[in-house]
Motif scaffolding. Structure first.
Motif, PDB file in Angstrom:
ATOM      1  N   GLY A 104       0.524  -1.399  -0.084  1.00 53.71           N
ATOM      2  CA  GLY A 104       0.356   0.331   0.060  1.00 53.71           C
ATOM      3  C   GLY A 104       0.801   1.406  -0.083  1.00 53.71           C
ATOM      4  N   GLY A 105       2.039   0.773   0.129  1.00 53.58           N
ATOM      5  CA  GLY A 105       2.955   2.404   0.762  1.00 53.58           C
ATOM      6  C   GLY A 105       3.771   2.658  -1.148  1.00 53.58           C
ATOM      7  N   GLU A 106       3.869   1.592  -1.696  1.00 46.37           N
ATOM      8  CA  GLU A 106       4.798   1.362  -3.216  1.00 46.37           C
ATOM      9  C   GLU A 106       4.531   3.169  -3.711  1.00 46.37           C
ATOM     10  OE1 GLU A 106       3.423  -2.804  -2.734  1.00 46.37           O
ATOM     11  OE2 GLU A 106       2.200  -0.312  -2.709  1.00 46.37           O
ATOM     12  N   VAL A 107       3.568   3.750  -3.444  1.00 46.97           N
ATOM     13  CA  VAL A 107       3.575   5.708  -4.719  1.00 46.97           C
ATOM     14  C   VAL A 107       5.099   5.820  -3.860  1.00 46.97           C
ATOM     15  CG1 VAL A 107       2.439   7.447  -5.274  1.00 46.97           C
ATOM     16  CG2 VAL A 107       1.664   5.079  -5.639  1.00 46.97           C
ATOM     17  N   ASP A 108       3.837   5.852  -2.571  1.00 47.18           N
ATOM     18  CA  ASP A 108       5.264   6.714  -2.018  1.00 47.18           C
ATOM     19  C   ASP A 108       7.425   6.059  -1.978  1.00 47.18           C
ATOM     20  OD1 ASP A 108       3.451   8.640  -0.791  1.00 47.18           O
ATOM     21  OD2 ASP A 108       3.145   7.617   1.010  1.00 47.18           O
ATOM     22  N   LEU A 109       6.909   4.907  -1.598  1.00 47.24           N
ATOM     23  CA  LEU A 109       8.000   4.123  -1.825  1.00 47.24           C
ATOM     24  C   LEU A 109       8.593   4.971  -3.222  1.00 47.24           C
ATOM     25  CD1 LEU A 109      10.502   2.119  -0.993  1.00 47.24           C
ATOM     26  CD2 LEU A 109       9.202   0.907  -2.785  1.00 47.24           C
ATOM     27  N   GLY A 110       7.869   4.567  -4.204  1.00 46.01           N
ATOM     28  CA  GLY A 110       8.686   5.353  -5.783  1.00 46.01           C
ATOM     29  C   GLY A 110       9.130   7.245  -5.592  1.00 46.01           C
ATOM     30  N   LYS A 111       8.610   7.679  -4.680  1.00 46.07           N
ATOM     31  CA  LYS A 111       8.926   9.262  -4.462  1.00 46.07           C
ATOM     32  C   LYS A 111       9.847   9.042  -4.088  1.00 46.07           C
ATOM     33  CE  LYS A 111       3.778  10.779  -4.962  1.00 46.07           C
ATOM     34  NZ  LYS A 111       2.319  11.734  -4.033  1.00 46.07           N
ATOM     35  N   VAL A 138       4.602  -2.878  -8.316  1.00 48.64           N
ATOM     36  CA  VAL A 138       5.889  -2.223  -8.998  1.00 48.64           C
ATOM     37  C   VAL A 138       4.904  -1.184 -10.084  1.00 48.64           C
ATOM     38  CG1 VAL A 138       7.075  -2.496 -10.864  1.00 48.64           C
ATOM     39  CG2 VAL A 138       7.364  -4.183  -9.336  1.00 48.64           C
ATOM     40  N   SER A 139       3.464  -1.740 -10.457  1.00 44.71           N
ATOM     41  CA  SER A 139       2.544  -0.320 -11.342  1.00 44.71           C
ATOM     42  C   SER A 139       2.915   0.814 -10.688  1.00 44.71           C
ATOM     43  CB  SER A 139       1.485  -0.332 -11.911  1.00 44.71           C
ATOM     44  OG  SER A 139       2.107  -1.393 -12.621  1.00 44.71           O
ATOM     45  N   ASP A 140       2.778   1.153  -9.345  1.00 44.02           N
ATOM     46  CA  ASP A 140       2.249   1.799  -8.281  1.00 44.02           C
ATOM     47  C   ASP A 140       3.668   2.745  -7.839  1.00 44.02           C
ATOM     48  OD1 ASP A 140      -0.397   1.688  -8.044  1.00 44.02           O
ATOM     49  OD2 ASP A 140      -0.546   1.006  -6.371  1.00 44.02           O
ATOM     50  N   LEU A 142       6.137   2.518  -9.433  1.00 43.77           N
ATOM     51  CA  LEU A 142       6.752   3.692 -10.784  1.00 43.77           C
ATOM     52  C   LEU A 142       5.892   4.686 -10.918  1.00 43.77           C
ATOM     53  CD1 LEU A 142       7.142   0.641 -13.033  1.00 43.77           C
ATOM     54  CD2 LEU A 142       8.407   2.117 -12.101  1.00 43.77           C
ATOM     55  N   THR A 143       4.379   5.105 -10.442  1.00 44.13           N
ATOM     56  CA  THR A 143       3.683   6.361 -11.029  1.00 44.13           C
ATOM     57  C   THR A 143       4.567   6.485  -9.807  1.00 44.13           C
ATOM     58  OG1 THR A 143       1.637   4.733 -11.337  1.00 44.13           O
ATOM     59  CG2 THR A 143       1.721   7.284 -10.027  1.00 44.13           C
ATOM     60  N   GLY A 144       4.951   6.350  -8.437  1.00 42.34           N
ATOM     61  CA  GLY A 144       5.694   7.505  -8.008  1.00 42.34           C
ATOM     62  C   GLY A 144       6.758   8.082  -8.184  1.00 42.34           C
ATOM     63  N   PHE A 145       7.671   7.311  -9.323  1.00 46.03           N
ATOM     64  CA  PHE A 145       8.809   7.178  -8.762  1.00 46.03           C
ATOM     65  C   PHE A 145       8.508   8.421 -10.188  1.00 46.03           C
ATOM     66  CE2 PHE A 145      13.297   7.164 -10.896  1.00 46.03           C
ATOM     67  CZ  PHE A 145      13.785   7.173  -9.756  1.00 46.03           C
ATOM     68  N   ALA A 146       7.998   8.667 -11.264  1.00 52.50           N
ATOM     69  CA  ALA A 146       8.060   9.226 -11.732  1.00 52.50           C
ATOM     70  C   ALA A 146       6.916  10.595 -11.710  1.00 52.50           C
ATOM     71  CB  ALA A 146       6.668   8.762 -13.718  1.00 52.50           C
ATOM     72  N   ASP A 147       6.609  11.152 -11.004  1.00 52.74           N
ATOM     73  CA  ASP A 147       5.559  11.523 -10.513  1.00 52.74           C
ATOM     74  C   ASP A 147       5.975  12.859 -11.290  1.00 52.74           C
ATOM     75  OD1 ASP A 147       3.607  12.793  -8.867  1.00 52.74           O
ATOM     76  OD2 ASP A 147       4.531  13.740  -7.363  1.00 52.74           O
ATOM     77  N   ALA A 275     -10.819 -15.680  -9.371  1.00 53.95           N
ATOM     78  CA  ALA A 275     -10.319 -14.592 -10.375  1.00 53.95           C
ATOM     79  C   ALA A 275      -8.954 -14.387 -10.855  1.00 53.95           C
ATOM     80  CB  ALA A 275     -10.220 -13.782  -9.271  1.00 53.95           C
ATOM     81  N   ILE A 276      -8.042 -14.322 -11.284  1.00 51.50           N
ATOM     82  CA  ILE A 276      -7.098 -14.757 -11.589  1.00 51.50           C
ATOM     83  C   ILE A 276      -5.852 -13.482 -11.528  1.00 51.50           C
ATOM     84  CG2 ILE A 276      -5.569 -14.676 -14.052  1.00 51.50           C
ATOM     85  CD1 ILE A 276      -7.399 -15.802 -15.680  1.00 51.50           C
ATOM     86  N   LEU A 277      -5.283 -13.622 -10.918  1.00 54.63           N
ATOM     87  CA  LEU A 277      -3.823 -12.188 -10.023  1.00 54.63           C
ATOM     88  C   LEU A 277      -3.110 -12.333 -11.636  1.00 54.63           C
ATOM     89  CD1 LEU A 277      -2.469 -11.031  -8.225  1.00 54.63           C
ATOM     90  CD2 LEU A 277      -1.019 -13.350  -7.864  1.00 54.63           C
ATOM     91  N   PHE A 278      -3.199 -10.823 -12.014  1.00 57.89           N
ATOM     92  CA  PHE A 278      -1.577 -10.791 -13.186  1.00 57.89           C
ATOM     93  C   PHE A 278      -0.854  -9.946 -12.284  1.00 57.89           C
ATOM     94  CE2 PHE A 278      -6.045 -11.611 -15.548  1.00 57.89           C
ATOM     95  CZ  PHE A 278      -5.401 -12.228 -17.105  1.00 57.89           C
ATOM     96  N   LEU A 279       0.143 -10.343 -13.666  1.00 60.72           N
ATOM     97  CA  LEU A 279       1.387  -9.341 -12.835  1.00 60.72           C
ATOM     98  C   LEU A 279       1.997  -8.521 -12.571  1.00 60.72           C
ATOM     99  CD1 LEU A 279       4.464 -10.729 -11.522  1.00 60.72           C
ATOM    100  CD2 LEU A 279       5.287 -10.823 -13.755  1.00 60.72           C
ATOM    101  N   ALA A 280       1.129  -7.473 -13.721  1.00 61.54           N
ATOM    102  CA  ALA A 280       0.587  -5.858 -13.629  1.00 61.54           C
ATOM    103  C   ALA A 280      -1.012  -5.675 -13.762  1.00 61.54           C
ATOM    104  CB  ALA A 280       1.662  -6.095 -14.487  1.00 61.54           C
ATOM    105  N   ASP A 281      -1.099  -4.091 -13.491  1.00 62.18           N
ATOM    106  CA  ASP A 281      -2.238  -3.704 -13.598  1.00 62.18           C
ATOM    107  C   ASP A 281      -3.367  -4.133 -14.859  1.00 62.18           C
ATOM    108  OD1 ASP A 281      -1.023  -1.941 -14.840  1.00 62.18           O
ATOM    109  OD2 ASP A 281      -2.052  -0.489 -14.695  1.00 62.18           O
TER     110      ASP A 281
END
Length: 592
Positions: A104-111, A138-140, A142-147, A275-281
């Motif tokens: 849940g903290g991936e966006v902040d981690l990227g920033k 990882v998508s989240d 990268l969203t934070g990293f590329a803010d 339901a199916i788990l995908f590796l990305a969003d």
């Protein structure tokens, strides 16, 4: 810069390879030593032992790495091994970071990571990222990293593992004596002299019918086309919900198009709700199709990238290639990777997810090859060994008749399937067009009109917008048929449609509602706006001299949708307005 690539399976072999005079001389003259370790063993103790040996012989070296789903050394595939790529820079410096991730903290981690890099590093030429794709979003990240827009290339991949199902996978990344099963490693390359060029390519094509993602929860896709997601894998691919699901599904991603680019998403696991788990969003409302790789396309795209890298003249090449490519190409996998070695020393690993930046974003990729070329100024690579990237075709006539049979078969079969699918899609589009179109006038028919009216009603209910309808009826149309005959009557109706189309907008919907009645639906239009359009149509019809039918007129009823009412009520009100226009003398517009 100079890169030495080692392949080991025991620590004693490593000790012998790094404790040499040549290695010590290269280390003595280096501005920085950067070591990437790609290992089949997701074992912290194994990694620690390797780091200890490397630090003893190459003190000060920056050591990073990841567990893999296959290793690449000198452009060749190695399995159950450890590949160690040692790069001796002549003027570049390197700084590495490792951070743990919290769910849940991936966006902040990227920033945070982006800020750490840019606050402590100057003259950033590029950043390598290694992630644990199966344990964090990882998508989240990268969203934070590329803010904010990134001015340097970003590239890398997700750590893998050979055989564990995704629920048990413990992919490992490490950096300078620290390791994590959930986090990110970053390496910043610093200096004016280093140049980095990155490329990525897919080689998978969408195939089959379009489907819509209808329910998601994070990376879990719960429903597709309103049905449990797993059902489409069972129906179209005969894949069962068992321990082999991931291995059977790995070469059949779902393809989604975003911003004009195709992305592939691998299915990793199925839960008890199907339901199916995908590796990305994948996002609710997105249209997806099954995808399948084409060996010819993969090799052609590889050749194109090799040509570009040859022109760049790198001194080292690093490959971050999806594990699905290894699974798909099978024994022919080196057809893709080995030619890179003709350009420069090539190493890398088979990943679970790839990372590569574009001008406006940093992309979380799957099924791709990310190829990275590096060089320092004024130091030439081996580019002269490839002449403009020219290569013989994969299935050349003078090749061994029995060579590459797997890839030959798949390419031909896929071409056949695509050709048949294209023909069926064309036929289906024509069938759909005929099913929803009035044969004479080519306006929508009543069935399609009802569908579109209900869709517009739902949109207005949801967003609080407005829309209006106009019902038009030809005055004394029976007399046109009786006087000028049905051929003239038919031509008259076709011309009426042409007149209406000139007065309405592209988003407006025109349908033949009955024999000589037409219905026009006007999104984002109130009653006053619809009245203006209705009057323009009335006047245009009145002023037209119709071939074979002379001057004719029409009557129009206009009304607007009221929130909460049924479509039937809307149409009844427009019909009542039309009836009033007829009773009032025809050739007029009445609104209700």
């Amino acid at each position: 810069m100079i890169t030495r690539i080692l392949v080991i399976r025991t620590l004693d072999v490593l000790k012998g390879l790094v404790n040499t005079g040549k290695i010590k001389t290269l280390a003595k003259n280096a501005s920085a030593i950067f070591i990437q370790v790609f290992t089949s063993k997701a074992n912290p103790q194994w990694v620690k032992n390797i780091e200890t040996i490397l630090h003893e012989n190459l003190p000060g070296a920056i050591i990073v790495g990841a567990s893999t789903s296959g290793e690449i050394a000198n452009g060749q595939l190695f399995t159950n091994s450890t590949v160690i790529s040692i790069t001796f820079f002549k003027e570049t410096t390197v700084k590495a970071f490792i951070l743990d991730a919290a769910t849940g903290g991936e966006v902040d981690l990227g920033k945070t990571l982006r800020a750490d890099i840019e606050n402590t590093c100057a003259k950033i030429a590029g950043v390598l990222l290694l992630t644990t794709t199966t344990t964090m979003d990882v998508s989240d990240f990268l969203t934070g990293f590329a803010d904010a827009q990134v001015a340097y290339p970003v590239f890398g991949g997700g750590a893998g593992e050979y055989s564990s199902p995704v629920s048990e996978m413990k992919a490992l990344i490490f950096c300078n004596s620290r390791h994590t099963f959930k986090g990110v490693v970053a390496v910043a390359f610093l200096g004016d002299g280093i140049k980095i060029e990155t490329h990525n390519y897919l080689g998978w094509h969408p195939l089959g019918k379009e489907m819509v993602i209808t329910e998601v929860n994070g990376y879990w896709v719960k429903k597709i086309d309103g049905q449990p997601a797993f059902k489409i894998y069972r129906r179209y691919l005969d894949i069962q919900n068992d321990k082999s699901f991931q291995h059977n599904a790995i070469v059949f991603p779902l393809m989604v198009k975003r911003d004009g680019r195709q992305y592939a998403r691998p299915a990793m696991a199925v839960n008890e709700e199907n339901a199916i788990l995908f590796l990305a969003d994948l996002k609710k409302g997105e249209t997806v199709l099954f995808g399948y790789g084409d060996p010819n396309t993969i090799i052609e795209q590889a050749a194109a990238v090799q040509s570009l890298l040859a022109a760049f003249e790198p001194e080292s090449i690093f490959l971050y290639s999806c594990a699905a490519r290894r699974a798909f190409l099978h024994n022919d996998v080196e057809l893709e990777t080995k030619p890179f070695e003709n350009i420069a020393p090539t190493s890398g690993f088979y990943t679970h997810g790839e990372i590569n930046s574009s001008p406006n974003s940093i992309n979380h990729l799957n099924y791709t090859m990310v190829a990275v070329g590096m060089k320092e100024r004024n130091y030439g690579g081996k580019a002269a060994q490839i002449q403009n990237g020219h290569r013989k075709p994969l299935f050349q006539e003078d090749a061994d008749l029995f060579a590459y049979q797997h890839s030959r078969f798949i390419s031909r079969l896929l071409h056949f399937i695509r050709a048949v699918t294209d023909e069926l899609e064309i036929a289906n589009k024509e069938t759909r067009r005929l099913a929803e179109t009035d044969l004479l006038t080519q306006a929508y028919n009543r069935v399609k009109a009802c569908e579109l009216l209900n869709s517009e009603k739902n949109r207005c209910e949801r967003y609080g917008s407005e829309f209006s309808i106009i019902i038009l009826d030809i005055d004394f149309f029976k007399e046109v048929n009786d006087t000028y005959r049905h051929i003239a009557g038919d031509a008259f109706l076709v011309n009426i449609v042409k007149i209406i189309k000139k007065q309405v907008r592209a988003p407006d919907m025109l349908s033949r509602w009955g024999g000589e009645e037409f219905l026009i639906a006007m999104p984002e239009t109130g009653l006053d706006g619809a009245l203006v359009v209705a009057e323009k149509i009335r006047a245009a019809v009145e002023q037209t001299v119709f071939p074979g039918a002379g001057h004719q007129t029409c009557s129009l009823g206009v009304t607007s949708f009221k929130k909460g009412e049924r479509i039937e009520e809307l149409i009844e009100r427009a019909d009542a307005a039309l009836y009033e226009a007829k009773q009032s003398g025809r050739n007029r517009v009445i609104a209700k």
